[in-house]
Design a protein around this motif. Structure first.
Motif, PDB file in Angstrom:
ATOM      1  N   ARG A  36       0.752   7.638  18.453  1.00  0.00           N
ATOM      2  CA  ARG A  36       1.151   5.999  18.603  1.00  0.00           C
ATOM      3  C   ARG A  36       0.753   5.562  17.262  1.00  0.00           C
ATOM      4  O   ARG A  36       0.036   6.387  16.259  1.00  0.00           O
ATOM      5  N   VAL A  37       1.200   4.418  16.914  1.00  0.00           N
ATOM      6  CA  VAL A  37       1.018   3.900  15.643  1.00  0.00           C
ATOM      7  C   VAL A  37      -0.332   3.596  15.123  1.00  0.00           C
ATOM      8  O   VAL A  37      -0.573   4.173  13.873  1.00  0.00           O
ATOM      9  N   GLY A  38      -1.262   3.394  16.092  1.00  0.00           N
ATOM     10  CA  GLY A  38      -2.801   3.477  15.647  1.00  0.00           C
ATOM     11  C   GLY A  38      -3.329   4.619  15.218  1.00  0.00           C
ATOM     12  O   GLY A  38      -4.053   4.613  14.231  1.00  0.00           O
ATOM     13  N   GLU A  39      -2.953   5.619  15.828  1.00  0.00           N
ATOM     14  CA  GLU A  39      -3.298   7.005  15.609  1.00  0.00           C
ATOM     15  C   GLU A  39      -2.775   7.661  14.315  1.00  0.00           C
ATOM     16  O   GLU A  39      -3.225   8.125  13.698  1.00  0.00           O
ATOM     17  N   VAL A  40      -1.673   7.185  14.079  1.00  0.00           N
ATOM     18  CA  VAL A  40      -0.761   7.713  12.720  1.00  0.00           C
ATOM     19  C   VAL A  40      -1.654   7.017  11.713  1.00  0.00           C
ATOM     20  O   VAL A  40      -1.919   7.469  10.641  1.00  0.00           O
ATOM     21  N   ALA A  41      -1.914   5.528  11.820  1.00  0.00           N
ATOM     22  CA  ALA A  41      -2.598   4.754  10.694  1.00  0.00           C
ATOM     23  C   ALA A  41      -4.088   5.425  10.665  1.00  0.00           C
ATOM     24  O   ALA A  41      -4.410   5.713   9.278  1.00  0.00           O
ATOM     25  N   SER A  42      -4.511   5.906  11.470  1.00  0.00           N
ATOM     26  CA  SER A  42      -6.124   6.599  11.370  1.00  0.00           C
ATOM     27  C   SER A  42      -5.908   7.889  10.509  1.00  0.00           C
ATOM     28  O   SER A  42      -6.564   8.399   9.835  1.00  0.00           O
ATOM     29  N   GLU A  43      -4.861   8.708  11.098  1.00  0.00           N
ATOM     30  CA  GLU A  43      -4.500   9.924  10.600  1.00  0.00           C
ATOM     31  C   GLU A  43      -4.287   9.942   9.120  1.00  0.00           C
ATOM     32  O   GLU A  43      -4.800  10.875   8.304  1.00  0.00           O
ATOM     33  N   VAL A  44      -3.656   8.938   8.700  1.00  0.00           N
ATOM     34  CA  VAL A  44      -3.367   9.000   7.160  1.00  0.00           C
ATOM     35  C   VAL A  44      -4.358   8.175   6.437  1.00  0.00           C
ATOM     36  O   VAL A  44      -3.964   7.826   5.064  1.00  0.00           O
ATOM     37  N   GLY A  45      -5.555   7.497   6.947  1.00  0.00           N
ATOM     38  CA  GLY A  45      -6.478   7.208   6.218  1.00  0.00           C
ATOM     39  C   GLY A  45      -6.666   5.319   6.207  1.00  0.00           C
ATOM     40  O   GLY A  45      -7.199   5.088   5.490  1.00  0.00           O
ATOM     41  N   PHE A  46      -5.831   4.935   7.064  1.00  0.00           N
ATOM     42  CA  PHE A  46      -5.799   3.358   7.208  1.00  0.00           C
ATOM     43  C   PHE A  46      -6.993   2.955   8.046  1.00  0.00           C
ATOM     44  O   PHE A  46      -6.792   3.484   9.330  1.00  0.00           O
ATOM     45  N   GLN A  47      -7.782   1.929   7.799  1.00  0.00           N
ATOM     46  CA  GLN A  47      -8.787   1.513   8.786  1.00  0.00           C
ATOM     47  C   GLN A  47      -8.132   0.346   9.531  1.00  0.00           C
ATOM     48  O   GLN A  47      -8.658   0.376  10.759  1.00  0.00           O
ATOM     49  N   SER A  48      -7.233  -0.246   9.149  1.00  0.00           N
ATOM     50  CA  SER A  48      -6.472  -1.435   9.844  1.00  0.00           C
ATOM     51  C   SER A  48      -5.033  -0.995  10.181  1.00  0.00           C
ATOM     52  O   SER A  48      -4.305  -1.012   9.260  1.00  0.00           O
ATOM     53  N   VAL A  49      -4.870  -1.084  11.534  1.00  0.00           N
ATOM     54  CA  VAL A  49      -3.250  -1.014  11.901  1.00  0.00           C
ATOM     55  C   VAL A  49      -2.336  -1.851  11.497  1.00  0.00           C
ATOM     56  O   VAL A  49      -1.591  -1.774  10.939  1.00  0.00           O
ATOM     57  N   SER A  50      -2.996  -3.356  11.293  1.00  0.00           N
ATOM     58  CA  SER A  50      -2.127  -4.297  10.715  1.00  0.00           C
ATOM     59  C   SER A  50      -1.812  -3.970   9.460  1.00  0.00           C
ATOM     60  O   SER A  50      -0.654  -4.209   8.877  1.00  0.00           O
ATOM     61  N   HIS A  51      -2.694  -3.646   8.791  1.00  0.00           N
ATOM     62  CA  HIS A  51      -2.553  -3.257   7.145  1.00  0.00           C
ATOM     63  C   HIS A  51      -1.516  -2.072   6.961  1.00  0.00           C
ATOM     64  O   HIS A  51      -0.609  -2.092   6.107  1.00  0.00           O
ATOM     65  N   PHE A  52      -1.727  -1.276   7.972  1.00  0.00           N
ATOM     66  CA  PHE A  52      -0.763   0.019   7.860  1.00  0.00           C
ATOM     67  C   PHE A  52       0.695  -0.625   8.176  1.00  0.00           C
ATOM     68  O   PHE A  52       1.621   0.071   7.497  1.00  0.00           O
ATOM     69  N   SER A  53       0.770  -1.210   9.205  1.00  0.00           N
ATOM     70  CA  SER A  53       2.059  -1.751   9.596  1.00  0.00           C
ATOM     71  C   SER A  53       2.881  -2.493   8.365  1.00  0.00           C
ATOM     72  O   SER A  53       3.794  -2.466   8.276  1.00  0.00           O
TER      73      SER A  53
END
Length: 71
Positions: A36-53
């Motif tokens: 899921r998007v949150g898991e991908v964000a965490s996997e690539v090093g983003f702490q915030s899903v909204s910032h990643f999006s």
């Protein structure tokens, strides 16, 4: 010196180079469709899903949740 050499060799700053690699990896993971998007964000090093999006949308022009669903 490192900053100048990196800019001369790759045409980008070290920070931008790392960011582009993180975004490229995120696109690969989203295209696979296993995470899921949150898991991908965490996997690539983003702490915030909204910032990643926001960063993903700016880079690829599509929301990360819709990326893997493109024809």
């Amino acid at each position: 010196n490192f900053h100048r050499k990196m800019k001369a060799l790759f045409g980008t700053t070290p920070g931008d180079y790392v960011f582009m690699n993180r975004m490229r990896r995120a696109a690969q993971l989203l295209a696979e469709g296993r995470l899921r998007v949150g898991e991908v964000a965490s996997e690539v090093g983003f702490q915030s899903v909204s910032h990643f999006s926001r960063a993903f949308l700016k880079q690829y022009g599509v929301q990360p949740s819709n990326y893997g669903k493109q024809p």
